[in-house]
Design a protein around this motif. Structure first.
Motif, PDB file in Angstrom:
ATOM      1  N   HIS A 162      -9.949  76.984  -6.905  1.00  0.00           N
ATOM      2  CA  HIS A 162     -11.010  76.603  -8.092  1.00  0.00           C
ATOM      3  C   HIS A 162     -12.792  77.112  -7.244  1.00  0.00           C
ATOM      4  CE1 HIS A 162      -8.717  73.308 -10.088  1.00  0.00           C
ATOM      5  NE2 HIS A 162      -7.920  73.505  -9.082  1.00  0.00           N
ATOM      6  N   THR A 163     -13.216  77.510  -8.517  1.00  0.00           N
ATOM      7  CA  THR A 163     -14.424  77.869  -7.600  1.00  0.00           C
ATOM      8  C   THR A 163     -15.450  77.163  -6.877  1.00  0.00           C
ATOM      9  OG1 THR A 163     -13.899  78.354  -9.862  1.00  0.00           O
ATOM     10  CG2 THR A 163     -16.202  80.167  -8.737  1.00  0.00           C
ATOM     11  N   ALA A 164     -15.985  77.893  -6.001  1.00  0.00           N
ATOM     12  CA  ALA A 164     -17.170  77.011  -5.178  1.00  0.00           C
ATOM     13  C   ALA A 164     -17.611  76.244  -5.900  1.00  0.00           C
ATOM     14  CB  ALA A 164     -17.477  77.872  -3.703  1.00  0.00           C
ATOM     15  N   ALA A 165     -18.547  75.365  -5.443  1.00  0.00           N
ATOM     16  CA  ALA A 165     -20.005  75.054  -6.312  1.00  0.00           C
ATOM     17  C   ALA A 165     -20.767  75.927  -5.972  1.00  0.00           C
ATOM     18  CB  ALA A 165     -20.072  73.687  -5.450  1.00  0.00           C
ATOM     19  N   GLU A 166     -21.876  76.059  -6.721  1.00  0.00           N
ATOM     20  CA  GLU A 166     -22.912  76.708  -6.183  1.00  0.00           C
ATOM     21  C   GLU A 166     -24.384  75.731  -6.438  1.00  0.00           C
ATOM     22  OE1 GLU A 166     -25.942  78.033  -9.725  1.00  0.00           O
ATOM     23  OE2 GLU A 166     -24.544  78.555 -10.317  1.00  0.00           O
ATOM     24  N   LEU A 167     -24.779  76.300  -4.413  1.00  0.00           N
ATOM     25  CA  LEU A 167     -25.655  75.468  -3.559  1.00  0.00           C
ATOM     26  C   LEU A 167     -26.846  75.970  -4.580  1.00  0.00           C
ATOM     27  CD1 LEU A 167     -26.141  73.624  -1.300  1.00  0.00           C
ATOM     28  CD2 LEU A 167     -26.004  75.870  -0.268  1.00  0.00           C
ATOM     29  N   GLY A 190     -13.664  81.706  -1.381  1.00  0.00           N
ATOM     30  CA  GLY A 190     -14.022  80.839  -2.039  1.00  0.00           C
ATOM     31  C   GLY A 190     -13.580  79.974  -1.067  1.00  0.00           C
ATOM     32  N   LEU A 207     -21.831  73.276   4.985  1.00  0.00           N
ATOM     33  CA  LEU A 207     -21.021  73.113   3.372  1.00  0.00           C
ATOM     34  C   LEU A 207     -20.603  75.150   3.529  1.00  0.00           C
ATOM     35  CD1 LEU A 207     -23.604  71.800   1.220  1.00  0.00           C
ATOM     36  CD2 LEU A 207     -21.413  71.075   1.845  1.00  0.00           C
ATOM     37  N   ARG A 208     -20.889  75.878   4.323  1.00  0.00           N
ATOM     38  CA  ARG A 208     -20.762  77.621   4.311  1.00  0.00           C
ATOM     39  C   ARG A 208     -19.198  77.415   5.588  1.00  0.00           C
ATOM     40  NH1 ARG A 208     -26.115  80.905   3.946  1.00  0.00           N
ATOM     41  NH2 ARG A 208     -24.992  82.186   5.318  1.00  0.00           N
ATOM     42  N   ILE A 209     -18.962  76.105   6.024  1.00  0.00           N
ATOM     43  CA  ILE A 209     -17.848  76.462   6.763  1.00  0.00           C
ATOM     44  C   ILE A 209     -16.931  77.121   5.544  1.00  0.00           C
ATOM     45  CG2 ILE A 209     -15.953  75.216   8.458  1.00  0.00           C
ATOM     46  CD1 ILE A 209     -18.878  73.736   9.033  1.00  0.00           C
ATOM     47  N   HIS A 225     -20.900  84.050  -3.567  1.00  0.00           N
ATOM     48  CA  HIS A 225     -20.214  84.444  -4.950  1.00  0.00           C
ATOM     49  C   HIS A 225     -21.777  84.472  -5.567  1.00  0.00           C
ATOM     50  CE1 HIS A 225     -16.015  83.903  -5.873  1.00  0.00           C
ATOM     51  NE2 HIS A 225     -15.889  82.468  -4.539  1.00  0.00           N
ATOM     52  N   SER A 231     -12.475  85.617  -6.996  1.00  0.00           N
ATOM     53  CA  SER A 231     -12.619  84.120  -6.367  1.00  0.00           C
ATOM     54  C   SER A 231     -11.208  83.668  -5.857  1.00  0.00           C
ATOM     55  CB  SER A 231     -13.041  83.439  -6.718  1.00  0.00           C
ATOM     56  OG  SER A 231     -12.888  82.410  -6.272  1.00  0.00           O
ATOM     57  N   PRO A 280     -18.827  67.231   1.852  1.00  0.00           N
ATOM     58  CA  PRO A 280     -18.331  66.373   0.926  1.00  0.00           C
ATOM     59  C   PRO A 280     -16.619  66.038   0.843  1.00  0.00           C
ATOM     60  CG  PRO A 280     -18.754  68.170  -0.399  1.00  0.00           C
ATOM     61  CD  PRO A 280     -19.399  68.225   1.033  1.00  0.00           C
ATOM     62  N   ALA A 335     -15.025  77.612   0.707  1.00  0.00           N
ATOM     63  CA  ALA A 335     -16.084  77.518   1.282  1.00  0.00           C
ATOM     64  C   ALA A 335     -16.503  75.909   0.595  1.00  0.00           C
ATOM     65  CB  ALA A 335     -17.063  77.750   2.673  1.00  0.00           C
ATOM     66  N   THR A 336     -16.807  74.979   0.974  1.00  0.00           N
ATOM     67  CA  THR A 336     -17.580  74.069  -0.494  1.00  0.00           C
ATOM     68  C   THR A 336     -19.031  75.047  -1.030  1.00  0.00           C
ATOM     69  OG1 THR A 336     -17.287  72.468   1.097  1.00  0.00           O
ATOM     70  CG2 THR A 336     -18.594  71.580  -0.637  1.00  0.00           C
ATOM     71  N   ALA A 337     -19.568  75.308  -0.389  1.00  0.00           N
ATOM     72  CA  ALA A 337     -20.561  76.724  -1.057  1.00  0.00           C
ATOM     73  C   ALA A 337     -20.718  77.400  -0.569  1.00  0.00           C
ATOM     74  CB  ALA A 337     -21.847  75.413  -0.895  1.00  0.00           C
ATOM     75  N   ASP A 338     -20.174  78.744  -1.369  1.00  0.00           N
ATOM     76  CA  ASP A 338     -19.992  79.947  -1.313  1.00  0.00           C
ATOM     77  C   ASP A 338     -21.509  80.881  -1.472  1.00  0.00           C
ATOM     78  OD1 ASP A 338     -18.990  82.305  -0.516  1.00  0.00           O
ATOM     79  OD2 ASP A 338     -17.241  82.242  -0.887  1.00  0.00           O
ATOM     80  N   PRO A 339     -22.232  81.420  -0.582  1.00  0.00           N
ATOM     81  CA  PRO A 339     -23.355  81.765  -1.016  1.00  0.00           C
ATOM     82  C   PRO A 339     -23.220  83.344  -2.017  1.00  0.00           C
ATOM     83  CG  PRO A 339     -23.285  82.095   1.059  1.00  0.00           C
ATOM     84  CD  PRO A 339     -22.199  81.021   0.973  1.00  0.00           C
ATOM     85  N   LEU A 395     -26.397  70.590  -4.257  1.00  0.00           N
ATOM     86  CA  LEU A 395     -24.485  71.008  -4.439  1.00  0.00           C
ATOM     87  C   LEU A 395     -24.700  70.140  -6.262  1.00  0.00           C
ATOM     88  CD1 LEU A 395     -22.994  73.324  -3.023  1.00  0.00           C
ATOM     89  CD2 LEU A 395     -21.873  71.136  -2.570  1.00  0.00           C
TER      90      LEU A 395
END
Lengths: 130, 545
Positions: free
Chosen positions: B228-233, A39, B384-386, A47, A73, B37, A41-45, B82
């Motif tokens: 903190h949980t990652a955002a949902e893409l 968890g 954003l997946r980096i 999860h 996570s 972001p 990355a900014t967006a984590d596929p 996002l």
């Protein structure tokens, strides 16, 4: 006793899940589905989002296998799976396996390899069909 | 030669292969940092300042302009997919855009944002080409006292508009002004605030402050919240814009442009305010009022056009008066100073080739950005997946390298870290970073003008209010401070709004988001334990536009 499967919403995860459901049915044991990702990355596929979770729940309910779903996570996913599989009730760990080239392995390491070496239970590595 | 002739000359310069390459690098970098972001064009330009020492100024500014425009395009992608705005001016886009993406119309939302940005960017750049020379004609008549008034107005509006509250904005501004004072006073030779450290006699370099506050501060902030949980893409779905989407989009594009450009040109804090106004306007004018809050395409088209038009507008006071009204504009001003150029009326006469090449490159950059963003949005999202540890490790390395190369002095590295910690606390307590940067860069300029004015009047302070222009500006400044206060007193309730109505609409909407956790997180970031701030917006994460 139970079968533990590392699941992420990709075709590798789906293949692992299918194999794990079959194993659990064969062994007449329960199934533990683990969705673990660092968890970071900014967006984590990796999860499950709400849609994917609903699909997973429906699939598991349809399989007729007794199951639990665990979310992890913020820590290394390998550590999570190793920790969960230390439970004496776990008899088999199922993971999806994908090819990773040498450079990628050098930079990012291989989670599958670490699970194969570090988990103290038999590990079933599953490859998706072509 | 008239302005059109100058502009064509500018195109001739900007269309050389080298400059095209720099424009392309600029828009590429700009889109990338816009998508991510917390990382904005201001920070990127600051990081690149030391690298561009060796470039000719024209190429450097063409690249910077690309980054500046690119950030605007990229920000919308993150907002839509996002629900985390890539930068402040895209906050409103997230309202409708994210709903559209959830409803499976992500492709249409991205398309209207990209095409709207292009339309607005192009119209506003044309407007810039014609308005800026007119402003220059007026600006020639301004004396030092008028400049002081202009800068006071810019300071106050930037502090009031770019932050979550006026007090925090002013506090942040003061920090910047204070850091700007460090070093030897040019007129008397006195060392100010140097704490006996000889390396501080030259002052603190803008690069160190900007990179410390933006990059290091952001890295520490992200590190503190990594668990903190990652955002949902949301995956891009849908077919792009339908006929009715076009019909519903083109008017908001034009109205957004009409709102955005004038707001950008005023010293009134950049691109955020017009996006809120545009959203409110589209909501009122729309034939599909019921769709607002559920994914109305007008709510994406208008604000996205507004923020790009404002981005062009901000360049008008920057180039013609030397007056930055956003963090990025302030860094650009610092870049001009680095090359020994002082933006202002003289820039257009002394360095007209540079200015017009810069403006021409904006036209070109817009075309490049449309081509990069319309079909390739899906690729940008992959950024954003980096994993953030890798990303920020890279940023920190460049930050340290950049700060060290400015003076090759270890003291700068220590300062960088200290300012990074300061930047972390800025974020922790919701202080906006942008006013500090504007204060730092504009402060010394304002001081110079003030002392010049006082030298002319031989110490008589009444010169500061001697012209009608300056009195007008001071009145405007007072209004900026007083109106929200009066508004708050007359609407006294526990969670009232500091700012006028249109913003209130824009800002309260993210609160009724269906995704409860994300919203709480957003608010938590914006208002750590404070009851009456004006917006539910992460206050400082993106003062980047």
């Amino acid at each position: 006793m139970s079968v533990l499967v590392g699941y992420v919403p990709t075709r590798y995860g789906t293949a692992a899940l299918a194999a794990a459901v079959a194993e659990a049915r064969l062994r007449s044991t329960s199934l533990v589905v683990v969705n673990a990702s660092a968890g970071d990355a900014t967006a984590d596929p990796n999860h499950l989002n709400s849609e994917q979770l609903a699909a997973l729940t429906a699939k598991l309910a349809g399989s007729g296998v007794e199951h639990t779903v665990e979310f992890r996570s913020g820590r290394d996913p390998v550590d999570e799976i190793v920790a969960l599989s230390a439970d004496p009730g776990v008899e088999l760990v199922v993971i999806g396996l994908r090819h990773r080239n040498a450079v990628g392995k050098l930079i990012f390491g291989s989670n599958a390899q670490r699970i194969l070496l570090e988990v103290e239970r038999p590990v079933l590595a599953v490859k998706p069909g072509p | 030669m008239d302005n059109v002739g100058f502009l064509l000359d500018g195109f001739a310069t900007a269309l050389t292969p080298t400059n095209l390459m720099f424009a392309f690098i600029g828009v590429l970098l700009g889109t990338a940092v816009g998508v991510l972001p917390g990382i904005g064009p201001a920070m990127t330009v600051a990081l690149l300042l030391p690298v561009t020492f060796s470039l000719p100024p024209t190429s450097a500014f063409i690249m910077f302009a690309g980054i500046y425009y690119g950030g605007m395009y990229g920000g919308s992608t993150t907002s839509i997919l996002l629900n985390t705005p890539g930068e402040a001016a895209s906050i409103v886009t997230a309202l409708e855009g994210n709903r559209m993406a959830k409803a499976g119309r992500g492709a249409a939302a991205l398309a209207t944002a990209a095409i709207g940005s292009f339309v607005a960017g192009t119209i506003a750049t044309i407007a810039l080409s014609f308005v800026a020379p007119q402003v220059v004609k007026l600006a020639v008549a301004l004396g030092p006292a008028d400049y002081v008034a202009l800068m006071v107005l810019a300071f106050v509006t930037v502090a009031a508009v770019l932050g979550s509250s006026i007090v925090r904005g002013l506090a942040s501004l003061s920090v910047g002004l204070m850091i700007g004072l460090i070093g030897i006073d040019a007129q008397t030779g006195q060392a100010r605030f140097t704490l006996g450290i000889p390396q501080l006699l030259d002052g603190v370099d803008v690069v160190v402050v900007a990179v410390g506050l933006f990059a290091v501060g952001e890295a520490l902030w992200v590190a503190s919240r990594l668990r903190h949980t990652a955002a949902e893409l949301i995956p891009i779905r849908g077919k792009g814009m339908t006929r009715s989407d076009w019909q519903r989009s083109w008017k908001p594009w034009l109205r957004g442009t009409a709102l955005g450009f004038p707001f950008g040109t005023l010293p009134a804090g950049g691109a955020e305010v017009p996006t809120f106004l545009s959203y409110a306007l589209e909501r009122r004018l729309s034939k599909h009022k019921d769709e607002f809050g559920k994914g109305a395409i007008e709510g994406v088209a208008g604000p996205e056009a507004a923020n790009n038009a404002a981005a062009a507008g901000v360049l008008v006071p920057l180039l013609s008066l030397g007056l930055p009204t956003s963090a990025t504009a302030a860094i650009l001003l610092a870049a001009f100073q680095q090359y020994g150029l002082q933006p202002g009326p003289q820039l257009f006469s002394n360095n007209s080739a540079l200015v017009w090449a810069l403006i021409a490159s904006l036209y070109i950059g817009n075309f490049m950005l449309l081509a990069l963003n319309l079909p390739l949005a899906g690729i940008w999202v992959k950024l954003l997946r980096i994993p953030r540890p890798y990303l920020y490790a890279g940023i920190l390395m460049f930050a340290a390298l950049g700060s060290y190369t400015v003076n090759l002095s270890p003291v700068d590295l220590a300062l960088l870290l200290a300012l990074g910690v300061l930047g972390y606390f800025f974020r922790r307590y919701g202080w906006p970073v942008a006013p500090a940067i504007v204060g730092l860069i504009l402060g010394p300029v304002a001081e110079q003008q003030l002392r010049r004015a006082l030298a002319i009047s031989q110490g008589d302070t009444s010169i500061l209010v001697s012209s009608a222009f300056s009195i007008l500006l001071y009145t405007a400044t007072a209004l900026v401070l007083i109106v929200p206060l009066v508004y708050r007193l007359t609407h006294r309730s526990r969670d009232d709004e500091v700012r006028p109505a249109p913003d209130e609409q824009g800002s309260s909407s993210p609160l009724d988001d269906d995704n409860a956790t994300k919203t709480t997180e957003l608010n938590e970031m914006a208002e750590p334990g404070v009851q009456s701030t004006s917006r539910s917006v992460p206050p400082d994460r993106k003062d980047s536009e």
